[in-house]
Write a protein that holds these residues in place. Structure first.
Motif, short mmCIF file in Angstrom:
data_model
loop_
_atom_site.label_atom_id
_atom_site.label_comp_id
_atom_site.label_asym_id
_atom_site.label_seq_id
_atom_site.Cartn_x
_atom_site.Cartn_y
_atom_site.Cartn_z
N ASP A 11 0.04 7.04 8.66
CA ASP A 11 -0.78 7.00 7.45
C ASP A 11 -1.65 8.26 7.37
OD1 ASP A 11 -2.47 6.43 5.37
OD2 ASP A 11 -3.06 4.44 6.11
N SER A 35 -1.04 5.68 -6.22
CA SER A 35 -1.05 4.51 -7.10
C SER A 35 0.36 4.04 -7.41
CB SER A 35 -1.75 4.89 -8.41
OG SER A 35 -0.97 5.88 -9.08
N ARG A 56 0.87 -1.17 0.00
CA ARG A 56 0.00 0.00 0.00
C ARG A 56 0.90 1.21 0.00
NH1 ARG A 56 -2.58 1.88 4.48
NH2 ARG A 56 -3.65 3.56 3.43
N THR A 57 0.49 2.25 -0.69
CA THR A 57 1.32 3.46 -0.78
C THR A 57 0.48 4.67 -0.39
OG1 THR A 57 2.51 2.43 -2.60
CG2 THR A 57 2.79 4.77 -2.34
N PHE A 58 1.03 5.49 0.47
CA PHE A 58 0.30 6.67 0.95
C PHE A 58 1.29 7.74 1.38
CE2 PHE A 58 0.58 3.30 4.18
CZ PHE A 58 1.27 3.92 5.20
N GLU A 92 -4.10 9.47 2.58
CA GLU A 92 -4.07 9.86 1.16
C GLU A 92 -3.27 8.81 0.38
OE1 GLU A 92 -2.90 13.77 -1.50
OE2 GLU A 92 -2.82 13.93 0.67
N GLU A 93 -3.97 7.93 -0.31
CA GLU A 93 -3.33 6.81 -1.02
C GLU A 93 -2.75 7.24 -2.35
OE1 GLU A 93 -4.45 2.92 -1.05
OE2 GLU A 93 -5.75 3.01 0.71
#
Ligand code: KMT
Ligand code: NI
Length: 181
Positions: free
Chosen positions: A18, A24, A2-4, A21-22
């Protein structure tokens, strides 16, 4: 994976931080960061990892376990070192075999992006990108590290003279072009 965006709040780096706010995988790609997933439990995975290593000329590798059990008294010191913002003159390649951890990379606006890595994730950070690593609250990650021929493996901590490094300058010019394939 997961990337944020990192929330930039003070406190233990092992917490998730975290922002909600994700981001892509394409966003990571635009910074030159490559992401693959090869689950260690899948019979195809080892051949796929070998193919990638061959295609990208990763001639050498080692295995690292970051945990108090595996590292003993130097654990806390090593963790601090990994979390110091730095760059390398080569790619940083990590294939997560077990456990979890956070790779933080700077975006074009110098904001921290947090990549939550888990088993089967293979991450390639380009030469010249500023980054740092931490385990999470589980305090355990086991990964393969790949190296190109004649690895230039020193960590260059962020400072004014690092900004002038040719690999850093090359990275910035590629990033400004959006890392065309
Ligand atoms: C690094 O360079 O940050 C590391 O090797 C950390 C452990 S790899 C999961
Ligand atoms: Ni590094």
């Amino acid at each position: 994976m997961r990337t944020f965006y990192h929330d930039n709040k003070p406190g233990d780096c092992r917490l998730a931080h975290d922002s909600g706010e994700e981001l892509s995988t394409e966003h990571l790609n635009s910074l030159g960061v490559l992401y693959y997933n090869f689950p260690p439990s899948s019979p195809k995975s080892s051949a796929q990892v070998e193919d990638l290593a061959k295609a990208r000329k990763y001639a050498n590798r080692d295995e690292i376990t970051v945990s108090p059990g595996a590292m003993g008294p130097v654990y806390e010191e090593k963790i601090k070192m990994f979390y110091d913002e730095h760059m390398h003159e080569d790619e940083e390649i990590r294939y997560i075999l077990k456990g979890t951890g956070y790779f933080d990379v700077r975006d074009a606006e110098d904001k921290w992006i947090r990549i939550q890595a888990e088993e089967g994730d293979l991450l390639i950070l380009p030469a010249g990108i500023y980054h740092r690593f931490t385990v999470d609250e589980e305090n355990y990650i086991n990964a393969l590290r790949f190296f190109q021929d004649e690895p230039k493996w020193a960590a260059l901590n962020r400072r004014e003279e690092t900004e002038a490094n040719t690999h850093r300058q090359h990275y910035i010019s590629m990033r400004d072009k959006g890392f065309p394939a």
